[in-house]
Write a protein that holds these residues in place. Structure first.
Motif, PDB file in Angstrom:
ATOM      1  N   ASN A  38       5.606  -3.169  14.002  1.00 47.48           N
ATOM      2  CA  ASN A  38       5.249  -3.499  15.718  1.00 47.48           C
ATOM      3  C   ASN A  38       3.523  -3.039  15.817  1.00 47.48           C
ATOM      4  OD1 ASN A  38       7.499  -4.724  15.326  1.00 47.48           O
ATOM      5  ND2 ASN A  38       8.619  -2.729  16.604  1.00 47.48           N
ATOM      6  N   VAL A  39       3.270  -1.628  15.430  1.00 48.11           N
ATOM      7  CA  VAL A  39       2.601  -0.762  15.542  1.00 48.11           C
ATOM      8  C   VAL A  39       2.139  -0.644  16.640  1.00 48.11           C
ATOM      9  CG1 VAL A  39       0.049  -0.962  14.534  1.00 48.11           C
ATOM     10  CG2 VAL A  39       1.371  -2.063  13.315  1.00 48.11           C
ATOM     11  N   VAL A  40       3.096  -0.827  17.692  1.00 47.03           N
ATOM     12  CA  VAL A  40       2.788  -0.326  18.869  1.00 47.03           C
ATOM     13  C   VAL A  40       2.597  -1.767  19.569  1.00 47.03           C
ATOM     14  CG1 VAL A  40       2.125   0.664  21.336  1.00 47.03           C
ATOM     15  CG2 VAL A  40       1.878   2.068  19.070  1.00 47.03           C
ATOM     16  N   CYS A  41       1.862  -2.000  19.614  1.00 42.71           N
ATOM     17  CA  CYS A  41       1.314  -3.585  20.730  1.00 42.71           C
ATOM     18  C   CYS A  41       1.071  -4.681  20.298  1.00 42.71           C
ATOM     19  CB  CYS A  41      -0.103  -3.974  21.114  1.00 42.71           C
ATOM     20  SG  CYS A  41      -1.873  -2.873  20.333  1.00 42.71           S
ATOM     21  N   GLY A  42       1.969  -4.987  18.691  1.00 39.54           N
ATOM     22  CA  GLY A  42       2.094  -6.304  17.714  1.00 39.54           C
ATOM     23  C   GLY A  42       3.813  -6.296  17.413  1.00 39.54           C
ATOM     24  N   PHE A  43       4.450  -6.200  18.701  1.00 40.96           N
ATOM     25  CA  PHE A  43       5.756  -6.371  18.279  1.00 40.96           C
ATOM     26  C   PHE A  43       5.825  -7.739  17.616  1.00 40.96           C
ATOM     27  CE2 PHE A  43      10.139  -7.866  20.418  1.00 40.96           C
ATOM     28  CZ  PHE A  43      10.618  -7.461  18.905  1.00 40.96           C
ATOM     29  N   ASP A  44       6.768  -7.454  16.097  1.00 42.49           N
ATOM     30  CA  ASP A  44       7.280  -8.715  15.036  1.00 42.49           C
ATOM     31  C   ASP A  44       5.929  -9.529  14.903  1.00 42.49           C
ATOM     32  OD1 ASP A  44      10.039  -8.211  15.532  1.00 42.49           O
ATOM     33  OD2 ASP A  44      10.206 -10.570  16.587  1.00 42.49           O
ATOM     34  N   VAL A  45       4.183  -8.951  14.963  1.00 44.05           N
ATOM     35  CA  VAL A  45       3.908  -9.462  13.571  1.00 44.05           C
ATOM     36  C   VAL A  45       3.119  -8.471  12.545  1.00 44.05           C
ATOM     37  CG1 VAL A  45       4.014 -11.596  15.914  1.00 44.05           C
ATOM     38  CG2 VAL A  45       2.169  -9.890  15.930  1.00 44.05           C
ATOM     39  N   CYS A 159      18.687  -7.372   8.177  1.00 44.86           N
ATOM     40  CA  CYS A 159      19.109  -6.869   8.572  1.00 44.86           C
ATOM     41  C   CYS A 159      19.283  -7.467   9.976  1.00 44.86           C
ATOM     42  CB  CYS A 159      17.555  -5.849   9.323  1.00 44.86           C
ATOM     43  SG  CYS A 159      16.477  -6.727   9.428  1.00 44.86           S
ATOM     44  N   GLY A 160      19.758  -9.039   9.383  1.00 45.22           N
ATOM     45  CA  GLY A 160      20.083  -9.511  10.098  1.00 45.22           C
ATOM     46  C   GLY A 160      18.813 -11.217  10.677  1.00 45.22           C
ATOM     47  N   HIS A 161      18.162 -10.672  10.224  1.00 41.33           N
ATOM     48  CA  HIS A 161      16.847 -10.998  10.549  1.00 41.33           C
ATOM     49  C   HIS A 161      15.698 -11.831   9.555  1.00 41.33           C
ATOM     50  CE1 HIS A 161      16.798 -11.734  15.110  1.00 41.33           C
ATOM     51  NE2 HIS A 161      18.095 -10.568  14.633  1.00 41.33           N
ATOM     52  N   GLY A 162      14.797 -12.970   9.680  1.00 44.84           N
ATOM     53  CA  GLY A 162      14.362 -12.694   8.029  1.00 44.84           C
ATOM     54  C   GLY A 162      12.886 -11.954   8.534  1.00 44.84           C
ATOM     55  N   HIS A 163      12.560 -11.450   9.121  1.00 47.81           N
ATOM     56  CA  HIS A 163      10.667 -10.462   9.664  1.00 47.81           C
ATOM     57  C   HIS A 163      10.565  -9.985   8.648  1.00 47.81           C
ATOM     58  CE1 HIS A 163      11.808 -11.133  13.697  1.00 47.81           C
ATOM     59  NE2 HIS A 163      12.906 -11.313  13.641  1.00 47.81           N
ATOM     60  N   ALA A 164       9.313 -10.510   8.871  1.00 46.55           N
ATOM     61  CA  ALA A 164       8.177 -10.128   7.844  1.00 46.55           C
ATOM     62  C   ALA A 164       7.533  -8.496   8.136  1.00 46.55           C
ATOM     63  CB  ALA A 164       7.411 -11.607   6.990  1.00 46.55           C
ATOM     64  N   VAL A 176      -1.037  -5.534   7.672  1.00 49.15           N
ATOM     65  CA  VAL A 176      -0.780  -7.450   7.874  1.00 49.15           C
ATOM     66  C   VAL A 176      -0.159  -7.753   9.254  1.00 49.15           C
ATOM     67  CG1 VAL A 176       0.667  -8.838   6.728  1.00 49.15           C
ATOM     68  CG2 VAL A 176      -0.700  -6.680   5.120  1.00 49.15           C
ATOM     69  N   LEU A 177      -0.661  -9.082   9.186  1.00 48.14           N
ATOM     70  CA  LEU A 177      -0.845  -9.857  10.418  1.00 48.14           C
ATOM     71  C   LEU A 177      -0.131 -10.724   9.878  1.00 48.14           C
ATOM     72  CD1 LEU A 177      -0.752 -11.225  13.443  1.00 48.14           C
ATOM     73  CD2 LEU A 177      -3.281 -12.323  12.573  1.00 48.14           C
ATOM     74  N   ILE A 178       1.393 -11.323  10.963  1.00 44.43           N
ATOM     75  CA  ILE A 178       2.149 -12.520  10.372  1.00 44.43           C
ATOM     76  C   ILE A 178       2.337 -13.160  11.448  1.00 44.43           C
ATOM     77  CG2 ILE A 178       4.657 -13.305  10.332  1.00 44.43           C
ATOM     78  CD1 ILE A 178       3.851  -9.354   9.536  1.00 44.43           C
ATOM     79  N   ARG A 179       0.380 -13.999  11.222  1.00 46.51           N
ATOM     80  CA  ARG A 179       0.704 -14.723  12.465  1.00 46.51           C
ATOM     81  C   ARG A 179       1.252 -15.988  12.936  1.00 46.51           C
ATOM     82  NH1 ARG A 179      -0.786 -20.098  14.340  1.00 46.51           N
ATOM     83  NH2 ARG A 179      -0.386 -20.480  11.147  1.00 46.51           N
ATOM     84  N   SER A 180       2.226 -16.523  11.895  1.00 49.58           N
ATOM     85  CA  SER A 180       3.441 -17.339  12.420  1.00 49.58           C
ATOM     86  C   SER A 180       4.635 -17.144  11.307  1.00 49.58           C
ATOM     87  CB  SER A 180       2.350 -18.736  12.174  1.00 49.58           C
ATOM     88  OG  SER A 180       3.430 -19.895  11.932  1.00 49.58           O
ATOM     89  N   TYR A 181       5.519 -17.452  11.612  1.00 54.55           N
ATOM     90  CA  TYR A 181       6.538 -17.776  10.095  1.00 54.55           C
ATOM     91  C   TYR A 181       7.146 -18.843  10.274  1.00 54.55           C
ATOM     92  CZ  TYR A 181       8.118 -12.543  11.181  1.00 54.55           C
ATOM     93  OH  TYR A 181       8.524 -11.703  11.362  1.00 54.55           O
TER      94      TYR A 181
END
Lengths: 333, 333
Positions: A38-45, A159-164, A176-181
């Protein structure tokens, strides 16, 4: 899962280097890093890897096809030894299936070197260590990024989500930025070399699933605009090595106001850290760990001491880590 | 309004170079560029300037304190000649007041070289041209960025919001991020030199105020996450000159689905542009102008021809412009 990014093309070229089977008894020990998502302002990306803490996996080739887990340390008995239930073995199994090598026998030792449920990507570190171990054992010389879909399988189980946003920096190192899933599109971002990270884990329980559930489904457009102005500022600061810009961009008007309620004295800790010279302060992943960026190691150490001292005053045990950003990702020990 | 960005410190240092008053009769002619705000995934925070179209202001020093507007061309009579109602004169007046020079007399001619209400920052271009003209007339050698708060006053009058995503790129040139409004924090972003912009204005009426009102106040968090992944990808692509990344990041799941309804055959035009080799396609500002990025001038010209031809088929008049990104901002002609 497909991708439009040729540099991160996880599917279109085959995994290589799989000619010989390693001899029975061959053993490898691998470290993979903790990560701050997350890095504060980058929730989930957004996410980045640190040098400390991290998990270790010892992987041995056995003479019986299939995966066993013979030992787990540092988990206080919380993780399953059953191979079909453990994220490390499940990810490695997916990898072996994808290359048609389920004939191989493996035994795994997992040594947890960081607290579970800390918001530091604990399961991701273990999974990445396991995947890097089997890749190294097999002499698979394809880009490490190709392991990402397998690591995400482990994350989905954990954790129930395939987050990267934890597995990608644990695997690739750095920021790292995950721009899109869909399609999966992962961008490595640069960062100032002299950026230090102070991490404090207050030993309270904040399960990832619950931490996600308290986040609102609907938000105000004006808050979203604030948030994407800030993530654009943060990415800009990372490219230009502008630590001031990085600091003033790291604000979260959406997730932090909710999740901070699960963290003891979050705003007190923030004030302590900022007064002590932190560039920025926030929640690591879904918490309860918090982190601060600083311009030097001494400030980072001062901050961890102050925060741990404050937590001790309110009767909360804690762990602390000081590190630069880890650019290497997993490594053979 | 304060700022935390020392490079864009609009308030803390005085405007300079104001010693002599220019002689009565002194005249200057200034061009300021049209701008594309939002840039698909950067609603309210991103914008860039183009070389064509743009507006022109001729400013003359008169012997009577105060500002008059003697002529406006190209506006079909839509803009007010009354100095207290025109964004150009109002902004210049604010500037003169801030430097204590309301003793100066000025006459302004405004030559609109682009359609009004086109989504190309028409009012911003005029305002910036006026401000750059008075700054140049007075020999004020402070950073042009210090004019931004005055230009934003004009924008507030023109469209009801003191937005900076048109005035900032019109004033500073290039690609601009408005990270924050309070405090105002404006970041200049780099861009690939070989990026061409094809702009088509379908001559239909989409007033900025109405285009804002149809945007939802509340949005889904998951859509916001998609949006900030994309703006982070776009900023990254701008820094690394990765035109593929720029293209695949320029997606808008929030504003475009609503505003595109106000633009005739928006999705048909997008398909035509993308099939013809556009890197990306979207709405300029609040529309109805649309724009495409391309890798070369020929593709940009082909796209404008195809779109204009399609609009002619459905009985809609249009204007078209092809340009690289304008890095200079306003200039004396």
């Amino acid at each position: 899962m497909t991708t439009a990014n040729p540099e991160n093309d996880f599917n279109n070229s085959p995994l290589r280097g799989l000619g010989g089977a390693p001899a029975v008894g061959t053993e490898i020990k691998v470290f993979a890093p903790a990560t701050v998502a997350n890095v504060v302002c980058g929730f989930d990306v957004l996410g980045f890897a640190v040098n400390e803490p991290g998990d270790e996996v010892i992987m041995r080739v056995t003479d019986k096809a299939g995966i066993t887990i013979s030992k787990i340390t540092g988990d206080n008995g919380r993780l399953p030894l059953a191979a079909e239930k453990n994220t490390v073995s499940v990810s490695v199994q997916h990898y072996l299936e994808s290359i048609g090598r389920t004939d191989i026998g493996l035994d795994i030792e997992l040594h947890k070197k960081m607290p579970i449920g800390s918001g530091l990507g604990s399961s991701s570190a273990s999974t990445v260590a396991g995947l890097f171990a089997i890749k190294s054992l097999l002499g698979d010389d394809t880009d490490v990024a190709k392991l990402l879909p397998f690591a995400m399988k482990g994350e989905e189980m954990a954790c129930g989500h395939g987050h990267a946003d934890n597995v990608a920096p644990a695997l690739l190192g750095g920021f790292v930025l995950i721009r899109s899933y869909e399609p999966l599109d992962v961008i490595r971002l640069p960062h100032p070399k002299d950026l230090y990270c102070a991490i404090v884990f207050p030993d309270v329980d904040v399960p990832t699933r619950e931490a996600r559930q308290i986040i609102r489904d609907k938000i105000y457009m004006k808050d979203a605009v604030t948030q994407w102005g800030n993530i654009a500022g943060l990415v800009s600061g990372l490219y230009t090595q502008d630590i001031d810009l990085i600091g003033r961009s790291m604000k979260d008007v959406l997730v932090e106001p909710v999740r901070s309620m699960l963290i003891p004295d979050f705003y007190v800790m923030r004030e302590l850290a900022m007064k002590a010279g932190a560039v920025s302060f926030g929640i690591s992943g879904s918490g309860p760990s918090v982190f601060a960026f600083t311009r030097d190691e001494e400030t980072a150490r001062n901050i961890t001491q102050m925060l741990q001292s404050h937590l001790a005053d309110i009767k909360i045990a804690s762990n602390a880590y000081v590190s630069t950003i880890n650019d290497a990702g997993p490594r053979v020990l």
